[in-house]
Write a protein that holds these residues in place. Sequence first.
Motif, mmCIF file in Angstrom:
data_model
loop_
_atom_site.group_PDB
_atom_site.id
_atom_site.type_symbol
_atom_site.label_atom_id
_atom_site.label_comp_id
_atom_site.label_asym_id
_atom_site.label_seq_id
_atom_site.Cartn_x
_atom_site.Cartn_y
_atom_site.Cartn_z
ATOM 1 N N LEU A 115 8.409 41.288 10.975
ATOM 2 C CA LEU A 115 6.725 40.952 11.314
ATOM 3 C C LEU A 115 6.125 41.169 10.285
ATOM 4 N N ARG A 116 6.422 42.269 9.627
ATOM 5 C CA ARG A 116 5.029 42.148 8.513
ATOM 6 C C ARG A 116 5.149 41.657 7.538
ATOM 7 N N GLN A 117 6.489 41.269 6.634
ATOM 8 C CA GLN A 117 7.221 40.366 6.102
ATOM 9 C C GLN A 117 6.220 39.115 5.945
ATOM 10 N N ALA A 118 6.537 39.016 7.937
ATOM 11 C CA ALA A 118 6.559 37.125 7.940
ATOM 12 C C ALA A 118 5.005 37.215 7.921
ATOM 13 N N ILE A 119 4.139 38.386 8.422
ATOM 14 C CA ILE A 119 2.470 38.747 8.469
ATOM 15 C C ILE A 119 1.688 37.705 6.359
ATOM 16 N N SER A 150 -3.399 20.554 5.081
ATOM 17 C CA SER A 150 -4.210 20.870 5.903
ATOM 18 C C SER A 150 -3.910 21.431 7.462
ATOM 19 N N GLU A 151 -3.689 20.533 8.183
ATOM 20 C CA GLU A 151 -3.162 20.832 9.440
ATOM 21 C C GLU A 151 -1.772 21.810 8.871
ATOM 22 N N ILE A 152 -0.833 22.007 8.281
ATOM 23 C CA ILE A 152 -0.483 23.574 8.105
ATOM 24 C C ILE A 152 -0.609 24.756 8.023
ATOM 25 N N ALA A 153 -1.765 24.208 6.969
ATOM 26 C CA ALA A 153 -2.607 25.979 6.762
ATOM 27 C C ALA A 153 -3.429 26.353 7.900
ATOM 28 N N ALA A 154 -3.375 25.591 8.719
ATOM 29 C CA ALA A 154 -4.785 25.840 10.103
ATOM 30 C C ALA A 154 -2.626 26.428 10.843
ATOM 31 N N ASP A 155 -1.930 26.016 11.454
ATOM 32 C CA ASP A 155 -0.749 26.547 11.603
ATOM 33 C C ASP A 155 -0.326 27.639 10.796
ATOM 34 N N GLU A 156 -0.396 28.503 10.002
ATOM 35 C CA GLU A 156 0.533 29.370 9.416
ATOM 36 C C GLU A 156 -0.853 30.038 10.055
ATOM 37 N N GLY A 157 -2.059 29.789 9.979
ATOM 38 C CA GLY A 157 -3.124 31.285 10.110
ATOM 39 C C GLY A 157 -2.604 31.231 11.263
ATOM 40 N N ARG A 158 -2.212 30.098 12.664
ATOM 41 C CA ARG A 158 -1.709 30.851 13.956
ATOM 42 C C ARG A 158 -0.516 31.322 14.455
ATOM 43 N N HIS A 159 0.235 31.278 12.680
ATOM 44 C CA HIS A 159 1.064 31.763 13.219
ATOM 45 C C HIS A 159 1.236 34.285 12.968
ATOM 46 N N ARG A 160 0.337 33.323 11.582
ATOM 47 C CA ARG A 160 0.174 34.973 11.383
ATOM 48 C C ARG A 160 -0.856 35.488 12.202
ATOM 49 N N ASP A 161 -1.782 35.064 12.762
ATOM 50 C CA ASP A 161 -2.527 35.955 14.558
ATOM 51 C C ASP A 161 -1.542 36.287 15.386
ATOM 52 N N ALA A 162 -0.305 35.680 15.373
ATOM 53 C CA ALA A 162 0.911 35.545 16.893
ATOM 54 C C ALA A 162 1.612 36.773 16.215
ATOM 55 N N PHE A 163 1.636 36.766 14.702
ATOM 56 C CA PHE A 163 2.376 37.832 14.307
ATOM 57 C C PHE A 163 1.941 38.916 14.275
ATOM 58 N N ARG A 164 0.691 39.027 14.377
ATOM 59 C CA ARG A 164 -0.432 39.965 14.500
ATOM 60 C C ARG A 164 0.003 40.749 15.867
ATOM 61 N N THR A 165 -0.494 40.279 16.233
ATOM 62 C CA THR A 165 -0.482 40.611 18.193
ATOM 63 C C THR A 165 0.885 41.095 18.176
ATOM 64 N N ALA A 166 1.826 40.992 17.948
ATOM 65 C CA ALA A 166 3.218 40.680 18.113
ATOM 66 C C ALA A 166 4.063 42.430 17.550
ATOM 67 N N LEU A 167 3.215 42.596 16.039
ATOM 68 C CA LEU A 167 3.168 43.714 15.404
ATOM 69 C C LEU A 167 2.628 44.677 16.448
ATOM 70 N N THR A 168 2.093 44.564 16.771
ATOM 71 C CA THR A 168 0.594 45.732 17.996
ATOM 72 C C THR A 168 1.480 45.623 18.526
ATOM 73 N N ALA A 169 1.796 45.150 19.740
ATOM 74 C CA ALA A 169 2.633 45.161 21.047
ATOM 75 C C ALA A 169 3.768 46.316 20.581
ATOM 76 N N ASP A 170 4.153 45.917 19.157
ATOM 77 C CA ASP A 170 5.743 46.504 18.784
ATOM 78 C C ASP A 170 5.427 47.985 18.569
ATOM 79 N N MET A 171 4.315 47.850 17.910
ATOM 80 C CA MET A 171 4.021 49.467 17.554
ATOM 81 C C MET A 171 3.267 49.961 18.859
ATOM 82 N N THR A 172 2.433 49.833 19.332
ATOM 83 C CA THR A 172 1.514 50.890 20.577
ATOM 84 C C THR A 172 2.555 50.093 22.149
ATOM 85 N N GLY A 173 3.246 49.720 22.238
ATOM 86 C CA GLY A 173 3.797 48.779 23.106
ATOM 87 C C GLY A 173 2.610 48.599 24.265
#
Length: 322
Positions: A115-119, A150-173
């Motif tokens: 997840l960190r690599q992808a973020i 520009s559209e892909i840039a916005a998508d990649e930002g959403r991907h980053r945010d989803a991965f950040r949320t997933a990382l928090t869930a993985d690290m903290t439960g």
Amino acid sequence: MFGHSTRTLVVGLCALAAAAPAAPALAAPAGGAPPPAPHTATRALHAQTLADLTTTMKGEAYAYAAYSLFAAEADRQGLSAVSKLFRSTAQTELNEHLREAAALAGTVGSNAANLRQAISGETYEHQVMYRRFAEEARADGDLEAAKLFSEIAADEGRHRDAFRTALTADMTGRGTIPAPPKADVVPVTAGLPKVKAARTKANLDTALHGEALAHAKYMLFAAHARQTGNTALARLWEGTAKVELHEHLAGEAALAGLVRTTRENLHTAITGEHNEATTVYPGFDKRATAAGDTIAAGYIHNTATDKAKHAAAFEQALNQLH
């Protein structure tokens, strides 16, 4: 297959985590690519060997994506035998060549490391790469490309945010893994480039290689997540991988004019496979051998042999076309 993109613009997404542990044998995700092979180096690889493996992964991921598109075009032309050849070769590139390179390089780590690599990669693409590509395309008059970037840039930002949320869930439960995104599939048919500027064409090439590698890596990360029992994370990886391949890469391929007639596609494949078999991989083999990275050298040597066989098979297919 094809010229390997080495521009630093892709480093954020494509760089391998050299310190990551070697990947174990992974269970394949349902309907996805098989996991990295359990064949790994017994010691740390030299930096140049890792860099060459990174380049190898970019090329193999791109070949898988391109050959899949070439196969679809052959189907449209009623050339089922050529389509079958492109598809089988694509599977070899992804499920043998790329996954073994990933295993050697230790690309797959823990769920948190993946997840960190992808973020990191998604942040770079969102904040820097695609925004710059859009600005340059706009300045060069390639407005359709500017819009897509520009559209892909916005998508990649959403991907980053989803991965950040997933990382928090993985690290903290605490919290939940986000639902996977839905890919807006873009059809890619034969045609000439829809952009005019050389800079836009070069940026599309960089982007195509980056999206292809992101798809391949995310499928490997999905396999690891499934092996560790985290099916929600696996689904997030798989859904994002589909967006990278069927929406982002496909949109870029359509603008770049990647797919031509089957005869032209075969010529492109022959040139790329021949270059890898005779120049690119022998050079990598020589450097890995000199560095004492014998397992990596053996892998590269065997892959070069496969490339020569691919080129010969494509040549035979071309000769059989009327």
